[in-house]
Design an enzyme around this catalytic site. Structure first.
Site, PDB file in Angstrom:
ATOM      1  N   PRO A 122       0.792  -1.229   0.000  1.00 55.05           N
ATOM      2  CA  PRO A 122       0.000   0.000   0.000  1.00 55.05           C
ATOM      3  C   PRO A 122       0.828   1.286   0.000  1.00 55.05           C
ATOM      4  O   PRO A 122       1.879   1.355   0.640  1.00 55.05           O
ATOM      5  CB  PRO A 122      -0.821  -0.101   1.293  1.00 55.05           C
ATOM      6  CG  PRO A 122      -0.133  -1.109   2.131  1.00 55.05           C
ATOM      7  CD  PRO A 122       0.520  -2.064   1.179  1.00 55.05           C
ATOM      8  N   ASN A 123       0.311   2.238  -0.719  1.00 51.47           N
ATOM      9  CA  ASN A 123       0.837   3.610  -0.819  1.00 51.47           C
ATOM     10  C   ASN A 123       2.099   3.718  -1.669  1.00 51.47           C
ATOM     11  O   ASN A 123       2.560   4.821  -1.946  1.00 51.47           O
ATOM     12  CB  ASN A 123       1.088   4.219   0.573  1.00 51.47           C
ATOM     13  CG  ASN A 123      -0.173   4.306   1.392  1.00 51.47           C
ATOM     14  OD1 ASN A 123      -1.157   4.865   0.914  1.00 51.47           O
ATOM     15  ND2 ASN A 123      -0.187   3.732   2.583  1.00 51.47           N
ATOM     16  N   TYR A 174      11.277   8.877   1.009  1.00 48.15           N
ATOM     17  CA  TYR A 174      11.209   7.868  -0.053  1.00 48.15           C
ATOM     18  C   TYR A 174      11.836   8.319  -1.377  1.00 48.15           C
ATOM     19  O   TYR A 174      11.931   7.516  -2.294  1.00 48.15           O
ATOM     20  CB  TYR A 174       9.749   7.448  -0.277  1.00 48.15           C
ATOM     21  CG  TYR A 174       9.131   6.821   0.949  1.00 48.15           C
ATOM     22  CD1 TYR A 174       9.583   5.585   1.427  1.00 48.15           C
ATOM     23  CD2 TYR A 174       8.110   7.463   1.657  1.00 48.15           C
ATOM     24  CE1 TYR A 174       9.030   5.018   2.565  1.00 48.15           C
ATOM     25  CE2 TYR A 174       7.550   6.892   2.796  1.00 48.15           C
ATOM     26  CZ  TYR A 174       8.021   5.673   3.246  1.00 48.15           C
ATOM     27  OH  TYR A 174       7.480   5.097   4.374  1.00 48.15           O
ATOM     28  N   SER A 229      13.227   2.806   2.883  1.00 48.95           N
ATOM     29  CA  SER A 229      13.809   3.487   4.046  1.00 48.95           C
ATOM     30  C   SER A 229      14.375   2.456   5.020  1.00 48.95           C
ATOM     31  O   SER A 229      14.044   1.265   4.940  1.00 48.95           O
ATOM     32  CB  SER A 229      12.735   4.324   4.742  1.00 48.95           C
ATOM     33  OG  SER A 229      11.713   3.483   5.261  1.00 48.95           O
ATOM     34  N   ALA A 256       3.366  -0.858   4.715  1.00 48.15           N
ATOM     35  CA  ALA A 256       2.857  -0.876   6.100  1.00 48.15           C
ATOM     36  C   ALA A 256       2.362  -2.256   6.520  1.00 48.15           C
ATOM     37  O   ALA A 256       2.330  -2.569   7.713  1.00 48.15           O
ATOM     38  CB  ALA A 256       1.749   0.155   6.258  1.00 48.15           C
ATOM     39  N   ASN A 316       8.020  -5.615  -1.205  1.00 45.18           N
ATOM     40  CA  ASN A 316       7.992  -4.490  -0.273  1.00 45.18           C
ATOM     41  C   ASN A 316       6.556  -4.426   0.238  1.00 45.18           C
ATOM     42  O   ASN A 316       5.675  -3.865  -0.413  1.00 45.18           O
ATOM     43  CB  ASN A 316       8.388  -3.182  -0.956  1.00 45.18           C
ATOM     44  CG  ASN A 316       8.427  -2.030   0.051  1.00 45.18           C
ATOM     45  OD1 ASN A 316       7.929  -2.166   1.179  1.00 45.18           O
ATOM     46  ND2 ASN A 316       8.990  -0.908  -0.349  1.00 45.18           N
ATOM     47  N   ARG A 366       5.012  10.998  -2.441  1.00 43.02           N
ATOM     48  CA  ARG A 366       4.851  10.626  -1.037  1.00 43.02           C
ATOM     49  C   ARG A 366       6.124  10.908  -0.247  1.00 43.02           C
ATOM     50  O   ARG A 366       7.173  10.324  -0.543  1.00 43.02           O
ATOM     51  CB  ARG A 366       4.563   9.119  -1.010  1.00 43.02           C
ATOM     52  CG  ARG A 366       4.412   8.550   0.339  1.00 43.02           C
ATOM     53  CD  ARG A 366       4.335   7.043   0.269  1.00 43.02           C
ATOM     54  NE  ARG A 366       4.158   6.547   1.606  1.00 43.02           N
ATOM     55  CZ  ARG A 366       4.369   5.309   1.975  1.00 43.02           C
ATOM     56  NH1 ARG A 366       4.769   4.421   1.095  1.00 43.02           N
ATOM     57  NH2 ARG A 366       4.194   4.962   3.217  1.00 43.02           N
ATOM     58  N   HIS A 408       4.324  -4.535   9.001  1.00 40.92           N
ATOM     59  CA  HIS A 408       4.240  -4.362  10.455  1.00 40.92           C
ATOM     60  C   HIS A 408       2.935  -4.876  11.049  1.00 40.92           C
ATOM     61  O   HIS A 408       2.745  -4.823  12.256  1.00 40.92           O
ATOM     62  CB  HIS A 408       4.409  -2.881  10.803  1.00 40.92           C
ATOM     63  CG  HIS A 408       5.461  -2.201   9.981  1.00 40.92           C
ATOM     64  ND1 HIS A 408       6.778  -2.610   9.979  1.00 40.92           N
ATOM     65  CD2 HIS A 408       5.408  -1.155   9.102  1.00 40.92           C
ATOM     66  CE1 HIS A 408       7.476  -1.844   9.158  1.00 40.92           C
ATOM     67  NE2 HIS A 408       6.668  -0.958   8.603  1.00 40.92           N
ATOM     68  N   ARG A 425       7.603   0.554  13.315  1.00 41.24           N
ATOM     69  CA  ARG A 425       8.131   0.031  12.048  1.00 41.24           C
ATOM     70  C   ARG A 425       9.268  -0.972  12.263  1.00 41.24           C
ATOM     71  O   ARG A 425       9.775  -1.569  11.320  1.00 41.24           O
ATOM     72  CB  ARG A 425       8.658   1.172  11.162  1.00 41.24           C
ATOM     73  CG  ARG A 425       7.585   2.127  10.716  1.00 41.24           C
ATOM     74  CD  ARG A 425       8.131   3.151   9.725  1.00 41.24           C
ATOM     75  NE  ARG A 425       7.289   4.327   9.734  1.00 41.24           N
ATOM     76  CZ  ARG A 425       6.178   4.461   8.985  1.00 41.24           C
ATOM     77  NH1 ARG A 425       5.814   3.533   8.153  1.00 41.24           N
ATOM     78  NH2 ARG A 425       5.443   5.562   9.070  1.00 41.24           N
ATOM     79  N   GLU A 447      12.899  -9.302   0.972  1.00 40.55           N
ATOM     80  CA  GLU A 447      12.073  -8.198   1.476  1.00 40.55           C
ATOM     81  C   GLU A 447      12.844  -6.900   1.271  1.00 40.55           C
ATOM     82  O   GLU A 447      14.021  -6.814   1.631  1.00 40.55           O
ATOM     83  CB  GLU A 447      11.807  -8.446   2.967  1.00 40.55           C
ATOM     84  CG  GLU A 447      10.986  -7.370   3.640  1.00 40.55           C
ATOM     85  CD  GLU A 447      10.765  -7.694   5.130  1.00 40.55           C
ATOM     86  OE1 GLU A 447      11.037  -8.845   5.572  1.00 40.55           O
ATOM     87  OE2 GLU A 447      10.349  -6.772   5.847  1.00 40.55           O
ATOM     88  N   ARG A 496      13.478   4.394  12.176  1.00 41.62           N
ATOM     89  CA  ARG A 496      12.237   5.177  12.205  1.00 41.62           C
ATOM     90  C   ARG A 496      11.407   4.845  13.453  1.00 41.62           C
ATOM     91  O   ARG A 496      11.944   4.361  14.433  1.00 41.62           O
ATOM     92  CB  ARG A 496      11.475   4.935  10.886  1.00 41.62           C
ATOM     93  CG  ARG A 496      12.310   5.347   9.660  1.00 41.62           C
ATOM     94  CD  ARG A 496      11.570   5.145   8.367  1.00 41.62           C
ATOM     95  NE  ARG A 496      10.355   5.972   8.326  1.00 41.62           N
ATOM     96  CZ  ARG A 496       9.387   5.797   7.418  1.00 41.62           C
ATOM     97  NH1 ARG A 496       9.492   4.856   6.497  1.00 41.62           N
ATOM     98  NH2 ARG A 496       8.312   6.580   7.440  1.00 41.62           N
ATOM     99  N   HIS A 517      12.803  -2.636   1.761  1.00 39.06           N
ATOM    100  CA  HIS A 517      12.242  -1.374   2.254  1.00 39.06           C
ATOM    101  C   HIS A 517      13.117  -0.252   1.724  1.00 39.06           C
ATOM    102  O   HIS A 517      14.341  -0.319   1.838  1.00 39.06           O
ATOM    103  CB  HIS A 517      12.203  -1.342   3.788  1.00 39.06           C
ATOM    104  CG  HIS A 517      11.348  -2.414   4.354  1.00 39.06           C
ATOM    105  ND1 HIS A 517       9.968  -2.311   4.372  1.00 39.06           N
ATOM    106  CD2 HIS A 517      11.654  -3.619   4.869  1.00 39.06           C
ATOM    107  CE1 HIS A 517       9.474  -3.425   4.893  1.00 39.06           C
ATOM    108  NE2 HIS A 517      10.460  -4.233   5.200  1.00 39.06           N
TER     109      HIS A 517
END
Ligand code: DQA
Length: 146
Positions: free
Chosen positions: A11-12, A24, A103, A78, A75, A19, A81, A112, A99, A108, A101
């Site tokens: 998502p996102n 990012y 960031s 969210a 990826n 964003r 988590h 996360r 996997e 963070r 990410h």
């Protein structure tokens, strides 16, 4: 390698470019797809580059990957988590999973720091920005051709 490599985005991530660019970066998901397709072409590999904001769709793709994928790059965004359901789907997949990410999730917010998905990931790349996808793809091609 006759089967696919799936690159699954959660998502996102369709909003990359717009964003939180300070976290990012400015590249779009389409830029990442183009980079990945170039590498795939060079290595004679078929790629499915996917993105969804819906958990069930991601789960269905992971189920499909059982039939035709030699590896998955994911990826989960969210859902990393929160989603035991995505972890359970990945547990049905028998080939390597990387996997990614963009960031460094460990630098963070506390929420996360845990990724359920990591329990099933062969390897994790976090904090290299969009280059993480390139590193993941190159390493996955290497793993799959062993
Ligand atoms: C992310 C990190 C997640 O915590 C976040 O929810 C995302 C993107 C990353 O690529 O850095 O959506 O997975």
């Amino acid at each position: 390698m006759s089967s696919f490599i799936y690159v699954i985005n959660g998502p996102n991530l369709n909003m990359l470019g717009k964003r939180e660019p300070e976290i990012y970066g400015n590249a779009t998901l389409n830029d990442i797809e183009i980079m990945c397709l170039k590498i795939a072409k060079k290595n004679n590999i078929k790629l499915k580059f996917l993105q969804s904001n819906a958990e069930h769709e991601i789960i269905n793709w992971i189920h499909n990957a059982r039939e035709d994928a030699s590896g998955i790059i994911i990826n989960p965004a969210a859902y990393s988590h929160t989603s035991i359901a995505i972890l359970d789907a990945l547990s049905l997949f028998e080939n390597p999973i990387i996997e990614v990410h963009i960031s460094n999730i460990h630098k963070r917010e506390n929420f996360r720091h845990n990724s359920y998905v990591s329990q099933k990931s062969t390897a994790i790349i976090a904090g290299f920005g969009i280059d993480g996808y390139i590193i993941a793809l190159k390493k996955l091609i290497e793993l799959c051709s062993k």
